[in-house]
Design a protein around this motif. Structure first.
Motif, PDB file in Angstrom:
ATOM      1  N   GLY A  70       0.818  -1.207   0.000  1.00 44.71           N
ATOM      2  CA  GLY A  70       0.000   0.000   0.000  1.00 44.71           C
ATOM      3  C   GLY A  70       0.850   1.254   0.000  1.00 44.71           C
ATOM      4  N   LEU A  71       1.911   1.246   0.803  1.00 44.92           N
ATOM      5  CA  LEU A  71       2.817   2.387   0.827  1.00 44.92           C
ATOM      6  C   LEU A  71       3.503   2.561  -0.531  1.00 44.92           C
ATOM      7  N   ALA A  72       3.847   1.438  -1.177  1.00 43.01           N
ATOM      8  CA  ALA A  72       4.471   1.513  -2.499  1.00 43.01           C
ATOM      9  C   ALA A  72       3.523   2.152  -3.511  1.00 43.01           C
ATOM     10  N   VAL A  73       2.235   1.802  -3.442  1.00 41.32           N
ATOM     11  CA  VAL A  73       1.249   2.406  -4.338  1.00 41.32           C
ATOM     12  C   VAL A  73       1.154   3.908  -4.088  1.00 41.32           C
ATOM     13  N   ALA A  74       1.043   4.299  -2.815  1.00 40.98           N
ATOM     14  CA  ALA A  74       0.951   5.717  -2.489  1.00 40.98           C
ATOM     15  C   ALA A  74       2.215   6.458  -2.913  1.00 40.98           C
ATOM     16  N   GLY A  75       3.364   5.842  -2.696  1.00 37.67           N
ATOM     17  CA  GLY A  75       4.623   6.470  -3.083  1.00 37.67           C
ATOM     18  C   GLY A  75       4.733   6.662  -4.586  1.00 37.67           C
ATOM     19  N   ALA A  76       4.284   5.670  -5.340  1.00 38.21           N
ATOM     20  CA  ALA A  76       4.325   5.786  -6.800  1.00 38.21           C
ATOM     21  C   ALA A  76       3.356   6.853  -7.295  1.00 38.21           C
ATOM     22  N   MET A  77       2.212   6.951  -6.661  1.00 37.38           N
ATOM     23  CA  MET A  77       1.258   7.997  -7.033  1.00 37.38           C
ATOM     24  C   MET A  77       1.845   9.377  -6.740  1.00 37.38           C
ATOM     25  N   TRP A  78       2.502   9.514  -5.611  1.00 38.51           N
ATOM     26  CA  TRP A  78       3.186  10.769  -5.304  1.00 38.51           C
ATOM     27  C   TRP A  78       4.237  11.083  -6.364  1.00 38.51           C
ATOM     28  N   TRP A  79       5.021  10.090  -6.724  1.00 39.80           N
ATOM     29  CA  TRP A  79       6.108  10.276  -7.689  1.00 39.80           C
ATOM     30  C   TRP A  79       5.559  10.746  -9.040  1.00 39.80           C
ATOM     31  N   THR A  80       4.514  10.105  -9.503  1.00 38.74           N
ATOM     32  CA  THR A  80       3.995  10.434 -10.836  1.00 38.74           C
ATOM     33  C   THR A  80       3.424  11.845 -10.899  1.00 38.74           C
ATOM     34  N   TYR A  81       3.013  12.391  -9.767  1.00 39.36           N
ATOM     35  CA  TYR A  81       2.505  13.763  -9.773  1.00 39.36           C
ATOM     36  C   TYR A  81       3.633  14.782  -9.653  1.00 39.36           C
ATOM     37  N   PHE A  82       4.545  14.572  -8.718  1.00 39.67           N
ATOM     38  CA  PHE A  82       5.523  15.601  -8.395  1.00 39.67           C
ATOM     39  C   PHE A  82       6.837  15.486  -9.170  1.00 39.67           C
ATOM     40  N   ASP A  83       7.056  14.417  -9.893  1.00 47.00           N
ATOM     41  CA  ASP A  83       8.330  14.228 -10.562  1.00 47.00           C
ATOM     42  C   ASP A  83       8.547  15.253 -11.673  1.00 47.00           C
ATOM     43  N   VAL A  84       7.597  15.378 -12.589  1.00 44.26           N
ATOM     44  CA  VAL A  84       7.752  16.289 -13.725  1.00 44.26           C
ATOM     45  C   VAL A  84       6.505  17.125 -13.966  1.00 44.26           C
ATOM     46  N   VAL A  85       5.344  16.466 -13.950  1.00 44.01           N
ATOM     47  CA  VAL A  85       4.137  17.129 -14.447  1.00 44.01           C
ATOM     48  C   VAL A  85       3.748  18.348 -13.619  1.00 44.01           C
ATOM     49  N   SER A  86       3.893  18.291 -12.299  1.00 43.32           N
ATOM     50  CA  SER A  86       3.489  19.441 -11.481  1.00 43.32           C
ATOM     51  C   SER A  86       4.386  20.637 -11.735  1.00 43.32           C
ATOM     52  N   VAL A  87       5.674  20.391 -11.972  1.00 44.47           N
ATOM     53  CA  VAL A  87       6.608  21.484 -12.245  1.00 44.47           C
ATOM     54  C   VAL A  87       6.313  22.116 -13.598  1.00 44.47           C
ATOM     55  N   VAL A  88       6.058  21.266 -14.597  1.00 48.13           N
ATOM     56  CA  VAL A  88       5.715  21.776 -15.926  1.00 48.13           C
ATOM     57  C   VAL A  88       4.424  22.582 -15.869  1.00 48.13           C
ATOM     58  N   ALA A  89       3.443  22.078 -15.128  1.00 46.62           N
ATOM     59  CA  ALA A  89       2.162  22.778 -15.025  1.00 46.62           C
ATOM     60  C   ALA A  89       2.337  24.158 -14.392  1.00 46.62           C
ATOM     61  N   GLU A  90       3.138  24.237 -13.342  1.00 49.18           N
ATOM     62  CA  GLU A  90       3.374  25.535 -12.708  1.00 49.18           C
ATOM     63  C   GLU A  90       4.052  26.498 -13.676  1.00 49.18           C
ATOM     64  N   ARG A  91       4.999  25.988 -14.446  1.00 47.11           N
ATOM     65  CA  ARG A  91       5.689  26.838 -15.410  1.00 47.11           C
ATOM     66  C   ARG A  91       4.735  27.344 -16.484  1.00 47.11           C
ATOM     67  N   ARG A  92       3.878  26.456 -16.993  1.00 44.38           N
ATOM     68  CA  ARG A  92       2.927  26.871 -18.022  1.00 44.38           C
ATOM     69  C   ARG A  92       1.919  27.868 -17.465  1.00 44.38           C
ATOM     70  N   LEU A  93       1.536  27.690 -16.223  1.00 42.45           N
ATOM     71  CA  LEU A  93       0.612  28.636 -15.596  1.00 42.45           C
ATOM     72  C   LEU A  93       1.273  30.002 -15.461  1.00 42.45           C
TER      73      LEU A  93
END
Length: 380
Positions: free
Chosen positions: A224-247
């Motif tokens: 369960g922790l691995a699932v939560a950790g992977a979900m965290w990774w997929t959001y904060f690794d690249v996409v959230s930074v790109v989204a902030e830059r585009r905004l």
């Protein structure tokens, strides 16, 4: 993610304090679905979650516009917290004995938001936009009050109508007059994602409460922790930074529309996916050697798929590109459903953990250069 905005602002302690009520509300939603792990229970839980999310999203715009440390900001946020606490307390019986209490407190939360936003904002365009949004923002919660006098399918239908009206308001009437501070806005939503993921960790603890911690339970908690950790990774690794830059690169009405679509709208399925997975985690810990019941089994696979699809939509809206890998991973998560329905819940959860771990490992190599360039940006 940086805590500094382009104008020097950052997420204030009062905003984080405000989010504590929503932590409790999300926990209550998971508990609502866990106590009634049927299709009806899942449906009611998701409707309540949609209402709670829209209230939180509304206040994320408010505190992005006005200074929450000013007296009017502090008093309005604290008043909204009190009303929202009542909403959260009423969640378990939002379709039952506390339906009117839930709806009345929710109406107060939404009305307070409109009044403070329209009166405290400095810009004339902001006040005009809030007056335009007021009819749907008040009519929808008022419909929930009416739904409190109904039950069964009629009650659910009014809930669906109310949410449709509420969510359509910013899209139909527009948000072009609202201002957005990009880094503060992006950070605000990133923090709520962490809060939602924290609920999945809480669900593991609640599911394990009172159990003998044997090998199966420990393995399930780790998966369960691995699932939560992977979900965290997929959001904060690249996409959230790109989204902030585009905004940050967008300006005026285009920035407001981008914030509305990519954050207020597209983060709802993302949060819903996390909540569904949290429910399945809790049920897995309770019965590691047995298959999940139908509804929690679907919640596990569909929750992961919904989360990944929301990220695909998020990237599509901010970058105009499709992440094929995550789209494929979402399809594979759904393809695991037949296995999840018959295999022990530990096997099902571990399979999803392995799938997400493989996705993270692939992206760690595939987007190595992009990650390096993003990390070199000022403030990241």
């Amino acid at each position: 993610m940086t805590t500094e905005t382009a104008a020097g602002r950052r997420v204030r302690p009062l905003e984080l304090f405000f989010d504590l009520v929503f932590v409790f509300a999300i926990t209550q939603v998971t508990g609502l679905m866990s106590s009634d792990p049927t299709w009806e229970g899942l449906g009611r839980g998701l409707l309540v979650l949609a209402a709670i999310w829209w209230a939180w999203a509304s206040y994320s715009w408010l505190t992005n516009t006005i200074d929450p440390d000013l007296p009017v900001g502090r008093l309005s946020v604290l008043a909204a917290m009190a009303a929202m606490l009542i909403v959260a307390l009423a969640v378990p019986e939002a379709f039952g004995s506390d339906a009117l209490l839930f709806a009345g407190a929710y109406l107060l939360v939404r009305a307070l938001h409109i009044v403070v936003y329209a009166s405290a904002a400095d810009e004339v365009s902001v006040r005009a936009t809030m007056r335009a949004l007021a009819p749907t923002s008040i009519a929808a919660p008022a419909l929930l009050v009416g739904a409190g006098f109904l039950d069964g399918a009629g009650q659910a239908a009014v809930w669906c109508l109310a949410l449709a009206i509420d969510y359509s308001g910013p899209y139909v009437r527009g948000v072009e007059g609202l201002t957005v501070s990009p880094a503060h806005f992006a950070e605000r939503y990133g923090l709520i994602v962490i809060i939602a993921l924290g609920e999945s960790i809480v669900a593991i603890g609640v599911g394990a409460a009172g159990l003998d911690l044997r090998a199966g339970e420990i393995a399930a908690a780790t998966a369960g922790l691995a699932v939560a950790g992977a979900m965290w990774w997929t959001y904060f690794d690249v996409v959230s930074v790109v989204a902030e830059r585009r905004l940050s690169e967008a300006a005026g009405p285009a920035r407001a529309r981008l914030a509305r679509d990519s954050y207020s709208y597209l983060h709802l399925p993302l949060i819903a996916g996390v909540v569904l997975v949290a429910l399945a985690m809790k049920k897995t810990l309770e019965h590691v050697g047995e298959p999940l019941e139908d509804a929690p089994a679907v919640a596990l696979c569909a929750g992961v798929a919904l989360y990944l699809l929301a990220l695909v939509g998020f990237r599509l809206r901010v970058a105009r590109t499709i992440n094929v890998e995550r789209l494929a991973a979402a399809g594979l998560a759904l393809a695991l459903l037949p296995v999840t329905l018959v295999a022990p819940s530990l096997v099902a959860l571990s399979s999803l953990a392995a799938l997400l771990a493989a996705l993270v490992a692939y992206e760690a190599v595939r987007f190595r250069e992009e990650r390096g360039s993003l990390s070199a940006m000022p403030g990241h």
